[in-house]
Design an enzyme around this catalytic site. Sequence first.
Site, PDB file in Angstrom:
ATOM      1  N   HIS A 169       1.818   4.595  -2.774  1.00 52.44           N
ATOM      2  CA  HIS A 169       1.985   6.033  -2.503  1.00 52.44           C
ATOM      3  C   HIS A 169       3.375   6.501  -2.947  1.00 52.44           C
ATOM      4  CE1 HIS A 169      -1.745   6.824  -0.430  1.00 52.44           C
ATOM      5  NE2 HIS A 169      -1.523   5.923   0.514  1.00 52.44           N
TER       6      HIS A 169
ATOM      7  N   HIS B 267       0.842  -1.198   0.000  1.00 55.02           N
ATOM      8  CA  HIS B 267       0.000   0.000   0.000  1.00 55.02           C
ATOM      9  C   HIS B 267       0.883   1.257   0.000  1.00 55.02           C
ATOM     10  CE1 HIS B 267      -3.615   2.398   1.255  1.00 55.02           C
ATOM     11  NE2 HIS B 267      -2.687   3.150   1.813  1.00 55.02           N
ATOM     12  N   GLU B 268       1.812   1.301   0.932  1.00 53.49           N
ATOM     13  CA  GLU B 268       2.700   2.470   1.008  1.00 53.49           C
ATOM     14  C   GLU B 268       3.594   2.560  -0.230  1.00 53.49           C
ATOM     15  OE1 GLU B 268       1.774   4.456   3.143  1.00 53.49           O
ATOM     16  OE2 GLU B 268       0.690   3.117   4.504  1.00 53.49           O
TER      17      GLU B 268
END
Lengths: 497, 497
Positions: free
Chosen positions: B262, B258-259
């Site tokens: 980003h 997920h990170e």
Amino acid sequence: MSMEELRRRLAQVSDLGAAAGLLSWDQETHMPEEGARVRGLQMATLEGLAHELFTDARTAELLERAGDPSDETEAAILRVTRRDHAKATRLPTEFVEEAARARNEAHHAWLDARQNDHFATFAPHLEKMLDLARRQADLLGYEEHPYDALLDEYEPGMRASQVEPVFADLRGRTLPLLRRIVAAGNAADYGVLTRPFAPEAQKAFAWRVAGEAFGLKPEFARQDESAHPFQTNFSRDDLRITTRVEAYWPACLFGTWHETGHAMYERGVSERWERTPVSAGASLGVHESQSRMFENLLARSLPFWERYFPLLAEAAPEVTAGLDPQTLYRAVNRVNPSLIRVEADEVTYNFHVMLRFELELALLEGRLGVNELPEAWNAKMGEYLGLTPPDDARGVLQDIHWSAGLIGYFPTYTLGNLLSVQLLEAAKKDPAIAAGVERAEYGPLLAWLVENVHQHGRSLPPAELIERATGRPLTADPYVAYLHEKYEGIYGLKAGV
Amino acid sequence: MSMEELRRRLAQVSDLGAAAGLLSWDQETHMPEEGARVRGLQMATLEGLAHELFTDARTAELLERAGDPSDETEAAILRVTRRDHAKATRLPTEFVEEAARARNEAHHAWLDARQNDHFATFAPHLEKMLDLARRQADLLGYEEHPYDALLDEYEPGMRASQVEPVFADLRGRTLPLLRRIVAAGNAADYGVLTRPFAPEAQKAFAWRVAGEAFGLKPEFARQDESAHPFQTNFSRDDLRITTRVEAYWPACLFGTWHETGHAMYERGVSERWERTPVSAGASLGVHESQSRMFENLLARSLPFWERYFPLLAEAAPEVTAGLDPQTLYRAVNRVNPSLIRVEADEVTYNFHVMLRFELELALLEGRLGVNELPEAWNAKMGEYLGLTPPDDARGVLQDIHWSAGLIGYFPTYTLGNLLSVQLLEAAKKDPAIAAGVERAEYGPLLAWLVENVHQHGRSLPPAELIERATGRPLTADPYVAYLHEKYEGIYGLKAGV
């Protein structure tokens, strides 16, 4: 009211400095390599803004208006701030920018020159560094010698004419000792110093002892790895030390305890100086006295290894196999004239520094030309340590300092060595401290250091701090006596010859 | 000339922001605990100086003078900067300071309330947050609804009246699907998800795959641990992600990816926006579309596990023992209505968000009183997920957002989910991208994302970016279709009912 505004400004300047410090720490310890380009710009911005804020007209006005407060803390803050402010405003922005550009170029030329063992690549840049140093000295002003203006940046109030006799005295009394040690040969089996010691275990042992022996705790400090060990901090409650791990395991251990000495100094600075220019060590020499005390006077002592030998045996049984504390003590105190300053032992280290100090003075005065420097370097290495560097990379090009414009910096290393013993001897006049040191229990000593050195931050000029703490000015006597006693013992020499 | 001075200023503001970001990253990952007090002061200084520099009279003058440049890059920088500047100057300093103080108090009250399951402790602070939100909306201005002024901070240009129909559509078409899934029962043995997996091995596997599958490389990124995972960066060449390790190992793996989504967004932002306000994601929703795409659409797909199952088996043989990629795929896609938003799966997650959005609107309008909030929360949890929180700590008090004044933030999570599928479907119109996704080779997809999303930074308004990239405005259709196809397959349901 204006004092309040001034304090707010100083706090902002301090915060910008702390942030720049974190950017730098991160760059050395964690930053992905591609981050370097923008990181450089970010650090320059923070340093620029801090400088602007500190030197602008409003700061000058507030310093003027603050007058002469009766409050002792405020008076000390004003004294130190006014001194810094006067120095900072004496250098025009164009000069600061020219110097920054020249340093950047000199640094790259030095890296190149050292890698290719080609002094001529660096020579014109060193010439430029000397030119800038002379101009900086003129801008800052001095009474006796331009060197004094440079030295004052690192050792406030100290002059070359004070350093010279101390160094001459030290040289005259330790060179014969060194020659006797070299003639005596080995005092232990030094193979011990490269026995297998797992990197993680090295770091963990060094860090554990930094906490147990010297009081550096994870609640307010941490340890990381970096190519060159250093200490930095972002407040007295957030201290960072770094270390590096080598096959020669004393590099990690004693390096960690060296940085621990620096860190504990910053830890001891009184909270009343928080976020002001007073909140730092009194000088590089005084700072180095703390790191050297921990690294050498304490951690290279017999009581230390009598106490921590069992812990080392637990951390690295292969290292201690067949050894006892006494043998280990002799091994870690090997005296060995060598080419490289940062690898030097307690007896030879100061000769590396004296050599650089003498050459800096000669270069600055123009008595020595840059092109004659390698030869002069090698001649002094022969005179002091009996060695001839096989190349300039292991000679005149070994240190980063001159490429970074740090002229006048080297003497502080030896001043720190001398002061470390002078302070320890003064502290040991208290029998409880002396007894503690004999058992490698350093609580009482630490309390004395906080009381007499650390807490003051920069509020006292170094010379005053030394006088107050030890009852006399800086002298080589205690250091010379310490070397004789310790190494005559280790090498089985007759006393004092 | 004035554009040059403006760029220099914007670079300074950006550098101060990056430094504040590093202070914060360090606080979450490395800082010794006692450092917190002074660190807070330092961060406040940097943010204050950045705000001052960005909003002072000189910046306003430079923005005025810059006029309407023909250069496309300069025009975009001016557009974004003028928008930010107008918003920043609409909030008076006293309001900003009052809000900061109130948030600080609200945060502590919330921590206390959650720990003691005592909503009444937090209620007056939530009241204050709502009061500040209404005043902020009035200061910033809006056309339709005060909520729009708040939402605009996170999702520029978006209005509540646009969110409502999209959410209603989503709710209407996924609630029946959720009920059918729940009725179908388990699709795999979920015990797999807590099989022993050594912490260091979890992190190493997640990081390795972040590099191999998604292109996040150590040359420009690093991974650390923190209590709450996050992504931050100090330039596109220095990206930091954090993770946490739990017995439930998917938390570390999918959290890392997920990170990574980003981070790869920030990596893709064009260098031409460097050190300007344009150099960031277009909105929180667009940002979340990237993290959700990597975490869910890619890393929770069958092709992904067909490709990376052998690597997982190597990293954690105990986890994969007796499993195949298909079984693992079913396990990591468990649908399970639960009380806590951050633990929710793809099907239930959006109901947590819709609930919060509806309550925020009602609170802001005054249709719902703060004291009625817990009951309203629990009623909606029953309606959407069939659950009744046993206490407010696991109900209305679970999220930090409202205590931090983040009202209007929650919808961006669901907007990101919807957009993630809309973007992926658009990208897959290119057969090479579609084929790559089917083999878990994401190079072509990444290139498409850089081209259509990342490189633009904030230079395009989110709505325009979405239209350009996908050919239509934001819609729930692709997401609804994706959920049906994926979960009807996993749970063996008849299609589309």
